[in-house]
Write a protein that holds these residues in place. Structure first.
Motif, short mmCIF file in Angstrom:
data_model
loop_
_atom_site.label_atom_id
_atom_site.label_comp_id
_atom_site.label_asym_id
_atom_site.label_seq_id
_atom_site.Cartn_x
_atom_site.Cartn_y
_atom_site.Cartn_z
N GLU A 34 -71.84 -3.02 11.56
CA GLU A 34 -71.87 -3.65 12.88
C GLU A 34 -71.90 -2.59 13.98
O GLU A 34 -72.63 -2.72 14.96
CB GLU A 34 -70.66 -4.56 13.08
N MET A 35 -71.10 -1.53 13.80
CA MET A 35 -71.08 -0.46 14.79
C MET A 35 -72.45 0.21 14.86
O MET A 35 -72.93 0.55 15.94
CB MET A 35 -69.98 0.56 14.46
N MET A 36 -73.09 0.42 13.71
CA MET A 36 -74.40 1.06 13.68
C MET A 36 -75.44 0.19 14.39
O MET A 36 -76.26 0.69 15.15
CB MET A 36 -74.82 1.27 12.21
N LYS A 37 -75.38 -1.12 14.18
CA LYS A 37 -76.32 -2.02 14.85
C LYS A 37 -76.11 -2.00 16.36
O LYS A 37 -77.07 -1.99 17.13
CB LYS A 37 -76.17 -3.44 14.31
N GLN A 38 -74.85 -1.99 16.79
CA GLN A 38 -74.56 -1.94 18.22
C GLN A 38 -75.07 -0.64 18.83
O GLN A 38 -75.63 -0.64 19.92
CB GLN A 38 -73.07 -2.09 18.49
N ARG A 39 -74.85 0.47 18.13
CA ARG A 39 -75.32 1.77 18.61
C ARG A 39 -76.84 1.77 18.74
O ARG A 39 -77.40 2.25 19.73
CB ARG A 39 -74.86 2.86 17.63
N THR A 40 -77.51 1.19 17.73
CA THR A 40 -78.97 1.12 17.75
C THR A 40 -79.44 0.26 18.92
O THR A 40 -80.35 0.66 19.65
CB THR A 40 -79.49 0.55 16.42
N GLU A 41 -78.81 -0.89 19.12
CA GLU A 41 -79.19 -1.78 20.23
C GLU A 41 -79.00 -1.10 21.58
O GLU A 41 -79.81 -1.27 22.49
CB GLU A 41 -78.36 -3.06 20.17
N ARG A 42 -77.93 -0.32 21.70
CA ARG A 42 -77.68 0.39 22.96
C ARG A 42 -78.80 1.39 23.26
O ARG A 42 -79.28 1.48 24.39
CB ARG A 42 -76.34 1.11 22.88
N VAL A 43 -79.24 2.13 22.24
CA VAL A 43 -80.32 3.10 22.42
C VAL A 43 -81.62 2.38 22.72
O VAL A 43 -82.41 2.83 23.57
CB VAL A 43 -80.45 4.01 21.18
N VAL A 44 -81.88 1.26 22.05
CA VAL A 44 -83.10 0.48 22.27
C VAL A 44 -83.17 0.05 23.74
O VAL A 44 -84.20 0.19 24.39
CB VAL A 44 -83.16 -0.73 21.33
#
Length: 149
Positions: A34-44
């Motif tokens: 979940e943390m990885m997905k949030q980090r990815t979404e933030r960069v996107v």
């Protein structure tokens, strides 16, 4: 009358404490994926990546999960924050400022972390457009000005 006011104040204090503990527990329950997905979404969002770039970035983040911080973050497992009366799991006291003392990183760990970061950035450069990459690099330079180079 004083007893009633005192009882209301005590109830409010207990309620606030329970609420704060529940919020802290929810934060610790987030799993690494979940943390990885949030980090990815933030960069996107921050760099305006398209869907194809977002999918490639998520795969890149999965590939490098746990490798970019030298194992320093994952090693504590949230144990430093529990209701242990300010004690670390090994029984030592906290450092100055109320923060737990961080374990020191060895030169070998530092070199491994730098190599992983360079590999990550190299693969990231293949995903981002030149404009996005420039903005990312500028942000990384300005991220922590007091940090050692």
């Amino acid at each position: 009358m004083k007893k009633i006011v005192f009882a209301i104040v005590a109830a409010l204090m207990v309620g606030a404490t329970v609420n704060a503990q529940e919020r802290q527990g929810r934060r610790q329950q987030m799993n690494p994926e979940e943390m990885m997905k949030q980090r990815t979404e933030r960069v996107v969002k921050q760099y305006g990546l398209n869907d194809e770039q977002a999918a490639k970035l998520l795969e890149l983040n999965k590939k490098f999960e746990g490798k970019l911080h030298g194992g320093m973050r994952g090693g504590r497992g949230g144990q430093m924050r529990g209701g242990n009366g300010g004690q670390r799991p090994d029984g030592a006291r906290r450092g100055e400022g109320g923060r737990p003392e961080r374990p020191q990183m060895t030169d070998e760990q530092r070199k491994e972390m730098q190599a992983n970061m360079e590999a990550y950035n190299k693969e990231l450069a293949e995903i981002l457009t030149p404009e996005q990459l420039k903005k990312y690099q500028d942000d990384m330079k300005n991220r922590r000005p007091g940090r050692r180079q």
